[in-house]
Design a protein around this motif. Structure first.
Motif, PDB file in Angstrom:
ATOM      1  N   ALA A  68       0.835  -1.199   0.000  1.00 32.75           N
ATOM      2  CA  ALA A  68       0.000   0.000   0.000  1.00 32.75           C
ATOM      3  C   ALA A  68       0.868   1.246   0.000  1.00 32.75           C
ATOM      4  O   ALA A  68       1.939   1.281   0.600  1.00 32.75           O
ATOM      5  N   VAL A  69       0.375   2.282  -0.676  1.00 31.10           N
ATOM      6  CA  VAL A  69       1.002   3.598  -0.677  1.00 31.10           C
ATOM      7  C   VAL A  69      -0.009   4.555  -0.071  1.00 31.10           C
ATOM      8  O   VAL A  69      -1.155   4.641  -0.523  1.00 31.10           O
ATOM      9  N   GLN A  70       0.412   5.256   0.991  1.00 28.26           N
ATOM     10  CA  GLN A  70      -0.498   6.202   1.639  1.00 28.26           C
ATOM     11  C   GLN A  70       0.299   7.255   2.381  1.00 28.26           C
ATOM     12  O   GLN A  70       1.455   7.036   2.742  1.00 28.26           O
ATOM     13  N   ALA A  71      -0.338   8.393   2.579  1.00 26.67           N
ATOM     14  CA  ALA A  71       0.284   9.437   3.378  1.00 26.67           C
ATOM     15  C   ALA A  71       0.301   8.982   4.829  1.00 26.67           C
ATOM     16  O   ALA A  71      -0.631   8.318   5.292  1.00 26.67           O
ATOM     17  N   LYS A  72       1.348   9.323   5.544  1.00 28.19           N
ATOM     18  CA  LYS A  72       1.452   8.935   6.951  1.00 28.19           C
ATOM     19  C   LYS A  72       0.251   9.504   7.703  1.00 28.19           C
ATOM     20  O   LYS A  72      -0.061  10.684   7.608  1.00 28.19           O
ATOM     21  N   GLY A  73      -0.465   8.638   8.405  1.00 27.56           N
ATOM     22  CA  GLY A  73      -1.642   9.054   9.157  1.00 27.56           C
ATOM     23  C   GLY A  73      -2.945   8.946   8.395  1.00 27.56           C
ATOM     24  O   GLY A  73      -4.012   9.175   8.952  1.00 27.56           O
ATOM     25  N   ALA A  74      -2.875   8.601   7.109  1.00 23.51           N
ATOM     26  CA  ALA A  74      -4.094   8.457   6.308  1.00 23.51           C
ATOM     27  C   ALA A  74      -4.874   7.227   6.768  1.00 23.51           C
ATOM     28  O   ALA A  74      -4.290   6.230   7.200  1.00 23.51           O
ATOM     29  N   LYS A  75      -6.196   7.301   6.673  1.00 26.08           N
ATOM     30  CA  LYS A  75      -7.049   6.189   7.085  1.00 26.08           C
ATOM     31  C   LYS A  75      -7.013   5.048   6.082  1.00 26.08           C
ATOM     32  O   LYS A  75      -7.176   3.895   6.454  1.00 26.08           O
ATOM     33  N   GLN A  76      -6.834   5.358   4.800  1.00 21.62           N
ATOM     34  CA  GLN A  76      -6.817   4.344   3.757  1.00 21.62           C
ATOM     35  C   GLN A  76      -5.670   4.617   2.802  1.00 21.62           C
ATOM     36  O   GLN A  76      -5.260   5.758   2.630  1.00 21.62           O
ATOM     37  N   PRO A  77      -5.184   3.572   2.145  1.00 25.84           N
ATOM     38  CA  PRO A  77      -4.131   3.797   1.151  1.00 25.84           C
ATOM     39  C   PRO A  77      -4.693   4.456  -0.105  1.00 25.84           C
ATOM     40  O   PRO A  77      -5.865   4.275  -0.444  1.00 25.84           O
ATOM     41  N   ALA A  78      -3.844   5.199  -0.769  1.00 23.26           N
ATOM     42  CA  ALA A  78      -4.220   5.796  -2.053  1.00 23.26           C
ATOM     43  C   ALA A  78      -4.104   4.761  -3.160  1.00 23.26           C
ATOM     44  O   ALA A  78      -4.859   4.780  -4.124  1.00 23.26           O
ATOM     45  N   TYR A  79      -3.153   3.840  -3.007  1.00 23.82           N
ATOM     46  CA  TYR A  79      -2.897   2.816  -4.013  1.00 23.82           C
ATOM     47  C   TYR A  79      -2.482   1.523  -3.320  1.00 23.82           C
ATOM     48  O   TYR A  79      -1.887   1.559  -2.244  1.00 23.82           O
ATOM     49  N   VAL A  80      -2.753   0.393  -3.983  1.00 23.51           N
ATOM     50  CA  VAL A  80      -2.237  -0.897  -3.546  1.00 23.51           C
ATOM     51  C   VAL A  80      -1.668  -1.584  -4.785  1.00 23.51           C
ATOM     52  O   VAL A  80      -2.330  -1.671  -5.820  1.00 23.51           O
ATOM     53  N   PHE A  81      -0.421  -2.040  -4.676  1.00 30.73           N
ATOM     54  CA  PHE A  81       0.257  -2.691  -5.777  1.00 30.73           C
ATOM     55  C   PHE A  81       0.626  -4.118  -5.389  1.00 30.73           C
ATOM     56  O   PHE A  81       0.785  -4.427  -4.210  1.00 30.73           O
TER      57      PHE A  81
END
Length: 140
Positions: free
Chosen positions: A98-111
């Motif tokens: 997963a790629v997400q901003a630190k502290g984000a509730k959900q990832p922006a992307y999953v690879f």
């Protein structure tokens, strides 16, 4: 202000319709998530081009016919402008990386691969002016 196919940034005017439409969709979502227009437009443009290069003809035709360019109304409750200042994280998950901003509730992307996730995280972090953190449970 949300963009539409009739009212969009001039930097998108020379793109083919599917690329422009995808860039508008991504940029609107980013604005909804608290990104500044100055950051949303180049990130959305890059991601739309990448999507177009990797999408099948059927995916492009389907998006062109059915894709939305308006921000979703359910996103506003999770908008977090402060996430634009935070590092991007690459996190190992059961279904991939997963790629997400630190502290984000959900990832922006999953690879499916760490390499893909790192490429996207570095691209986002470069555009935001932040860094990338990697969280791999197997390396702890």
């Amino acid at each position: 202000m949300p963009w539409t196919m009739q009212d969009y940034p001039s930097s998108l005017k020379n793109f083919d319709k599917p690329v422009r439409k995808k860039a508008i969709e991504i940029a609107n979502a980013m604005l909804d998530d608290g990104y500044d227009e100055d950051r949303a437009i180049p990130i959305a443009t890059e991601q739309a081009k990448e999507w177009y290069e990797n999408a099948t003809k059927q995916e492009i035709e389907s998006f062109n016919a059915n894709g939305q360019v308006k921000p979703s109304s359910n996103r506003s409750s999770s908008s977090s402008p402060e996430l634009t200042e935070r590092k991007e994280q690459v996190v190992k998950r059961d279904d991939g990386w997963a790629v997400q901003a630190k502290g984000a509730k959900q990832p922006a992307y999953v690879f499916s691969t760490k390499k893909e996730a790192l490429q996207k995280a570095h691209s986002i972090a470069d555009n935001k002016g932040t860094d990338v953190e990697i969280h791999d449970s197997s390396s702890n």
